[in-house]
Design a protein around this motif. Structure first.
Motif, mmCIF file in Angstrom:
data_model
loop_
_atom_site.group_PDB
_atom_site.id
_atom_site.type_symbol
_atom_site.label_atom_id
_atom_site.label_comp_id
_atom_site.label_asym_id
_atom_site.label_seq_id
_atom_site.Cartn_x
_atom_site.Cartn_y
_atom_site.Cartn_z
ATOM 1 N N GLY A 3 34.041 8.807 93.016
ATOM 2 C CA GLY A 3 32.783 9.509 93.081
ATOM 3 C C GLY A 3 31.791 9.313 94.481
ATOM 4 N N ASP A 4 32.075 8.507 95.175
ATOM 5 C CA ASP A 4 31.017 8.262 96.146
ATOM 6 C C ASP A 4 30.954 9.461 97.327
ATOM 7 O OD1 ASP A 4 30.459 5.815 95.210
ATOM 8 O OD2 ASP A 4 31.252 4.657 96.651
ATOM 9 N N GLU A 5 32.024 9.899 97.532
ATOM 10 C CA GLU A 5 32.169 11.163 98.333
ATOM 11 C C GLU A 5 31.168 12.224 97.937
ATOM 12 O OE1 GLU A 5 33.164 10.465 101.350
ATOM 13 O OE2 GLU A 5 34.328 8.378 100.789
ATOM 14 N N ALA A 6 31.454 12.525 96.545
ATOM 15 C CA ALA A 6 30.959 13.553 95.984
ATOM 16 C C ALA A 6 29.160 13.210 95.978
ATOM 17 C CB ALA A 6 31.118 13.629 94.587
ATOM 18 N N THR A 36 39.858 14.789 94.218
ATOM 19 C CA THR A 36 40.017 15.337 92.947
ATOM 20 C C THR A 36 41.658 15.828 92.596
ATOM 21 O OG1 THR A 36 37.654 16.338 93.369
ATOM 22 C CG2 THR A 36 39.083 17.268 91.479
ATOM 23 N N ARG A 37 42.133 16.262 93.689
ATOM 24 C CA ARG A 37 43.513 16.546 93.476
ATOM 25 C C ARG A 37 44.441 15.363 93.409
ATOM 26 N NH1 ARG A 37 42.451 20.058 98.321
ATOM 27 N NH2 ARG A 37 42.183 22.302 97.654
ATOM 28 N N VAL A 105 37.036 13.553 87.908
ATOM 29 C CA VAL A 105 37.168 14.803 88.335
ATOM 30 C C VAL A 105 36.166 16.207 87.918
ATOM 31 C CG1 VAL A 105 38.674 16.987 87.939
ATOM 32 C CG2 VAL A 105 39.714 14.580 88.343
ATOM 33 N N ALA A 106 35.619 15.691 86.695
ATOM 34 C CA ALA A 106 34.739 16.582 86.023
ATOM 35 C C ALA A 106 33.302 16.658 87.034
ATOM 36 C CB ALA A 106 34.384 16.567 84.855
ATOM 37 N N ARG A 107 32.898 15.302 87.349
ATOM 38 C CA ARG A 107 31.744 15.278 88.156
ATOM 39 C C ARG A 107 31.938 15.635 89.752
ATOM 40 N NH1 ARG A 107 29.851 10.902 91.474
ATOM 41 N NH2 ARG A 107 27.785 10.435 91.473
ATOM 42 N N ASN A 108 33.083 15.255 90.145
ATOM 43 C CA ASN A 108 33.422 15.837 91.528
ATOM 44 C C ASN A 108 33.087 17.328 91.580
ATOM 45 O OD1 ASN A 108 34.043 13.254 92.391
ATOM 46 N ND2 ASN A 108 35.861 13.598 92.793
ATOM 47 N N LYS A 109 33.597 17.955 90.447
ATOM 48 C CA LYS A 109 33.572 19.703 90.561
ATOM 49 C C LYS A 109 32.114 19.974 90.680
ATOM 50 C CE LYS A 109 38.008 20.785 88.510
ATOM 51 N NZ LYS A 109 38.806 21.275 87.328
ATOM 52 N N LEU A 112 30.331 19.356 93.824
ATOM 53 C CA LEU A 112 30.771 20.561 94.768
ATOM 54 C C LEU A 112 30.114 21.725 94.337
ATOM 55 C CD1 LEU A 112 34.789 19.999 94.867
ATOM 56 C CD2 LEU A 112 33.109 19.818 96.818
ATOM 57 N N LEU A 113 29.815 22.161 93.178
ATOM 58 C CA LEU A 113 29.360 23.364 92.772
ATOM 59 C C LEU A 113 27.639 23.349 93.151
ATOM 60 C CD1 LEU A 113 30.965 24.223 89.284
ATOM 61 C CD2 LEU A 113 31.212 25.438 91.438
ATOM 62 N N ALA A 114 27.205 22.122 92.871
ATOM 63 C CA ALA A 114 25.710 22.011 93.100
ATOM 64 C C ALA A 114 25.460 22.150 94.816
ATOM 65 C CB ALA A 114 25.451 20.532 92.516
ATOM 66 N N TYR A 115 26.242 21.530 95.503
ATOM 67 C CA TYR A 115 26.445 21.525 96.958
ATOM 68 C C TYR A 115 26.424 23.112 97.359
ATOM 69 C CZ TYR A 115 27.469 20.862 101.894
ATOM 70 O OH TYR A 115 27.449 20.757 103.229
ATOM 71 N N HIS A 116 27.148 23.774 96.860
ATOM 72 C CA HIS A 116 27.236 24.981 97.489
ATOM 73 C C HIS A 116 26.304 26.023 96.923
ATOM 74 C CE1 HIS A 116 31.513 23.575 98.468
ATOM 75 N NE2 HIS A 116 31.315 24.315 99.314
ATOM 76 N N HIS A 117 25.758 25.708 95.379
ATOM 77 C CA HIS A 117 24.852 26.544 94.890
ATOM 78 C C HIS A 117 23.503 26.407 95.846
ATOM 79 C CE1 HIS A 117 22.631 28.598 92.080
ATOM 80 N NE2 HIS A 117 21.587 27.723 91.911
#
Length: 240
Positions: A3-6, A36-37, A105-109, A112-117
């Motif tokens: 989770g560090d990268e996220a 995540t993958r 995985v759920a936290r990474n997603k 990612l959504l927060a960053y792009h939003h």
């Protein structure tokens, strides 16, 4: 650490202001999606190993689960760095590790959504300040957004223009609507309550002549007094 990268992406999103946006971090996004993958592949391997352990006949069992020690040593899942060996892991450990990976995985997603939003929020705000004209975006600002975000800006402006044209055709075919006159997102209310902070005298509205004396309150069509709101002669009274 998981989770560090996220988390780094979220910190970047937090640093976005009304006038500044960092360069799109394609490398950091790639690292998060790669992690995540990878975790999802490991989750599938662990679930498959537990399923196999529960279906094997007792005659093939050599350990506490009913699985053979070498059963998972020679098989690898595509994209994973090493196979899962459950021969020396108890079921609780496997379940715990699987749960940890699923939560990561759920936290990474979400990250990612927060960053792009947050970035798309900035793009939309910038477009409204530029009268929904993507071509007016400064070159130094364009260098900070990704090609996908640039395409998003063009499509967002096009959809707004299409919707505006449809509204004009239905409601006011002889007039032209300028939604970006004040550089803000279009208001939801056609009529608003205002308080006069400076004497404006009499103004002509669609409903007739209105005398705007300091200290008085009025319920008026927003388009009639938008310019007075902008220069501070009127104050919008927000409903409580």
């Amino acid at each position: 650490m998981l989770g560090d990268e996220a988390f780094k992406l979220v910190k970047e999103a937090k640093n976005i202001t009304d006038s500044h946006i960092p360069v799109y971090n394609d490398e950091q996004v790639r690292l998060v999606t790669q992690e995540t993958r990878y975790l999802w592949t490991r989750i599938e391997e662990m679930i498959a190993s537990l399923s196999s352990a529960s279906t094997l006949p007792d005659s093939q069992s050599t350990d506490m689960f009913g699985t053979q020690p070498d059963q998972f040593n020679s098989s690898t899942t595509k994209g994973s760095s090493a196979p899962i060996n459950t021969a020396h892991m108890d079921r609780d450990n496997i379940n715990g590790q699987t749960s940890l990976y699923i939560l990561t995985v759920a936290r990474n997603k979400r990250c990612l959504l927060a960053y792009h939003h947050r970035r798309t929020q900035f793009v939309r705000s910038l477009l409204w300040n530029l009268h929904l004209a993507p071509s007016l975006v400064p070159s130094e600002m364009s260098a900070h957004v990704s090609p996908e975000e640039q395409n998003y800006a063009r499509e967002y402006a096009r959809l707004n223009a299409s919707y505006r044209d449809a509204v004009e055709e239905q409601l006011c075919p002889s007039d032209s609507l300028d939604w970006t006159a004040n550089g803000e997102i279009p208001p939801r209310d056609l009529f608003i309550e205002v308080r006069v902070t400076k004497d404006c005298g009499e103004i002509v509205t669609e409903s007739g002549v209105v005398n705007l004396q300091c200290g008085t309150q009025h319920y008026l069509r927003r388009s009639d007094i938008e310019h007075l709101l902008t220069i501070g002669y009127l104050e919008h009274i927000h409903p409580t």
